[in-house]
Design a protein around this motif. Sequence first.
Motif, PDB file in Angstrom:
ATOM      1  N   UNK A  78      12.574  -3.332 -12.862  1.00  0.00           N
ATOM      2  CA  UNK A  78      11.384  -3.298 -12.012  1.00  0.00           C
ATOM      3  C   UNK A  78      10.809  -1.888 -12.049  1.00  0.00           C
ATOM      4  N   UNK A  79       9.481  -1.810 -12.177  1.00  0.00           N
ATOM      5  CA  UNK A  79       8.790  -0.520 -12.233  1.00  0.00           C
ATOM      6  C   UNK A  79       7.694  -0.507 -11.182  1.00  0.00           C
ATOM      7  N   UNK A  80       7.696   0.531 -10.352  1.00  0.00           N
ATOM      8  CA  UNK A  80       6.620   0.750  -9.385  1.00  0.00           C
ATOM      9  C   UNK A  80       6.026   2.115  -9.670  1.00  0.00           C
ATOM     10  N   UNK A 100      13.929   0.768 -11.935  1.00  0.00           N
ATOM     11  CA  UNK A 100      15.301   0.465 -11.531  1.00  0.00           C
ATOM     12  C   UNK A 100      15.800  -0.749 -12.307  1.00  0.00           C
ATOM     13  N   UNK A 101      17.118  -0.851 -12.369  1.00  0.00           N
ATOM     14  CA  UNK A 101      17.762  -1.875 -13.189  1.00  0.00           C
ATOM     15  C   UNK A 101      18.864  -2.562 -12.385  1.00  0.00           C
ATOM     16  N   UNK A 102      18.935  -3.884 -12.541  1.00  0.00           N
ATOM     17  CA  UNK A 102      20.025  -4.672 -11.966  1.00  0.00           C
ATOM     18  C   UNK A 102      20.667  -5.448 -13.115  1.00  0.00           C
ATOM     19  N   UNK A 103      21.918  -5.145 -13.404  1.00  0.00           N
ATOM     20  CA  UNK A 103      22.549  -5.698 -14.596  1.00  0.00           C
ATOM     21  C   UNK A 103      23.744  -6.573 -14.237  1.00  0.00           C
ATOM     22  N   UNK A 104      24.097  -7.408 -15.216  1.00  0.00           N
ATOM     23  CA  UNK A 104      25.289  -8.245 -15.114  1.00  0.00           C
ATOM     24  C   UNK A 104      25.846  -8.433 -16.518  1.00  0.00           C
ATOM     25  N   UNK A 105      27.142  -8.216 -16.661  1.00  0.00           N
ATOM     26  CA  UNK A 105      27.810  -8.384 -17.955  1.00  0.00           C
ATOM     27  C   UNK A 105      28.656  -9.645 -17.926  1.00  0.00           C
ATOM     28  N   UNK A 106      28.452 -10.497 -18.926  1.00  0.00           N
ATOM     29  CA  UNK A 106      29.170 -11.769 -18.963  1.00  0.00           C
ATOM     30  C   UNK A 106      30.530 -11.595 -19.620  1.00  0.00           C
ATOM     31  N   UNK A 107      31.515 -12.292 -19.089  1.00  0.00           N
ATOM     32  CA  UNK A 107      32.854 -12.326 -19.696  1.00  0.00           C
ATOM     33  C   UNK A 107      33.314 -13.771 -19.772  1.00  0.00           C
ATOM     34  N   UNK A 133      16.813   4.006 -13.545  1.00  0.00           N
ATOM     35  CA  UNK A 133      16.487   4.362 -14.926  1.00  0.00           C
ATOM     36  C   UNK A 133      15.566   5.573 -14.961  1.00  0.00           C
ATOM     37  N   UNK A 134      14.515   5.551 -14.152  1.00  0.00           N
ATOM     38  CA  UNK A 134      13.547   6.650 -14.074  1.00  0.00           C
ATOM     39  C   UNK A 134      13.192   6.872 -12.623  1.00  0.00           C
ATOM     40  N   UNK A 135      13.125   8.131 -12.211  1.00  0.00           N
ATOM     41  CA  UNK A 135      12.701   8.439 -10.848  1.00  0.00           C
ATOM     42  C   UNK A 135      11.975   9.768 -10.849  1.00  0.00           C
ATOM     43  N   UNK A 187      12.054   6.312  -3.680  1.00  0.00           N
ATOM     44  CA  UNK A 187      13.132   5.323  -3.690  1.00  0.00           C
ATOM     45  C   UNK A 187      14.192   5.776  -2.706  1.00  0.00           C
ATOM     46  N   UNK A 188      14.632   4.824  -1.901  1.00  0.00           N
ATOM     47  CA  UNK A 188      15.725   5.180  -0.995  1.00  0.00           C
ATOM     48  C   UNK A 188      16.726   4.028  -0.930  1.00  0.00           C
TER      49      UNK A 188
END
Length: 675
Positions: free
Chosen positions: A156-158, A133-140, A124-126, A52-53
């Motif tokens: 996403x997991x590779x 990897x994780x892409x998050x969004x918090x609602x307000x 998350x894991x490498x 991952x880079x």
Amino acid sequence: MKLGDPRKKSGWVMLQVLLLHLLVQSVHSQNSRNKLNITNPGQSIPGLAVQLRRVSNEKVVVDNGIIQVTFSSPQGLITGIKYNGIDNVLDDEIDDRGYWDVVWYEPEKALEIDKLEGTKFEIITQNEEQVEISFTRTWTISKRGSLVPLNVDKRYIIRTGVSGIYMYGILERLEGWPDVDMDQIRIVFKLNPKKFDFMAISDDRQRSMPSMADRDNAKILAYKEAVLLTNPKNPMFKGEVDDKYMYSMEDKDNNVHGWISSDPPVGFWMITPSDEFRLGGPIKQDLTSHAGPITLSMFTSTHYAGKEMRMDYRNGEPWKKVFGPVLAYLNSVSPKDSTLRLWKDAKRQMAEEVRSWPYDFVNSEDYPLSHQRGTIEGQLYIKDRYVSRLNIYGKFAFVGLAPCGEAGSWQTESKGYQFWTKADRKGRFIIENVRAGNYSLYSWGYGFIGDYKYEQNITITPGSQMNVGPLVYEPPRNGPTLWEIGVPDRTAGEFYIPDPYPTLMNKLYVNPLQDRFRQYGLWDRYADLYPQNDLVYTVGVSDYKRDWFFAHVTRNVGNNTYDSTTWQIIFNLENVNRVGLYTLRIALASAADSELQVRVNNPKSDHIFTTGLIGKDNAIARHGIHGLYRLYSINVAGDLLSVGDNTIYLTQSRSVGPFQGVMYDYIRLESPFTT
């Protein structure tokens, strides 16, 4: 053995040859990996360490030596997939080419589409074996009206040695959040149109496909999804109809589908190893792949069901659910090999993913591993004394766990998890890998009407193994059968399906035994067959396979005008119990903006029954042989019947457009109860 023995020299030579062969194999294997070329689909692929880079603040790349995936950051869109010499298997001439989306709206407000773009990137894991990897969004509350009120975590997991991307999402709303409706949640891939031109969704549903440009230049038919190809680049498609709903599939069969590029020979496949996160049970229908080229992973939708299946949240109701993982899988073969080997390998990979479920490499506390799940088993019997004095096996019945509710509620339940299996010929079933929680146990099957529900709720705990023993379902029944039409299987597939219009065909379905109902315009064939008078079916004379039209639709009388239609069932009674109650069972396989009225022996009399306005499943327009199942049990007073010929009138009274109507699953008249 003496020194210089020729047998010893021969052995030494053989050893040298073997060592040289192994060295050549090793070099060839490394070169193959460096070229990202899998020459034999299905082989075990020796992978490199996953890397991952962070290319920039806006781009993240993950590479396992076979596949290289580029993500936008922090949005979490898949913008590039490099594989087997193709710099990007996705359509890099458009912005949206690998994304999630949700169709949503606040009650009484306009429909919105949210691409679920993240605002934060996290590893998350490498390690050498995998990257998650994780892409998050918090609602307000400040986002109300502009974004769907959900907390979003797209993962996403590779993995090393796997030529694909595992994808799952954790969606959550907290207590007290605003009311919202969600009609659809999915992942979309728009592939490189210069490469991918052959689609496969099953063994017998695969073909070269028209392009999106062909569709853009086509004639729109009764709705925008259906077009007549008038000037396609490839003349073989001219005069054909293309419609994404033609390629729909029941979820129980929707495990792998996708596209093939011939140059270079590469396949792109969507693999779904489990239905536990889908809605509506095993025969819920949904989209797969279609012209574009586009491949979908449909997690939820109202397709073939209508708003009855929407996810509606009121009064601050909290909710959380994991969708997936699913696998976007890529494969390749040598240019000398048949590209159809790619489909065969995709099925092999799908079977491997199913065997591996639940995955042991997912790093989320919201995704329970195998030892955190439970198992339930039992045996189902059917008790119908008018069929057999003994209980009969629930042969090949569907048995499932779904959120607690009434019998049959699983088909419109939209928020929880469902776990289904098919019983064997003796009604024995086992459901494995069930998430911990509270469920109802449901069943239904071929040859009997109605829905079964076990009288007690089922609690699954981590590691539990439950045997509910013999279960007995008594289908609705008041008396012996006088006559019946059709087969209770929740579809209209056994009835008469007409030939399509020669000028409105999709040649994928020209085989008369194969998905005949998927052709465009079949609803209008009713007016051709019955231009003045409606269908009349005589019990004991007519054959439902040729004399019962598959859909009770309106009649097109021209000038965009449609009439309601009334079908007749004529039957003879040798004697009548005038003080008893007969029972008319009508099982519907589909309903679209319809009202079915029943009259007996007088078409002008008041109806003895009406469904009222029912149905939004659109199965007639969308080439589906069923939508939501409905069963009605109608009392028919004996004094309405006569010795000799009798007639039941079935009127579908709504007639604004061509797609209003019902599909019957099964009709039965029972005589009054006898001891």
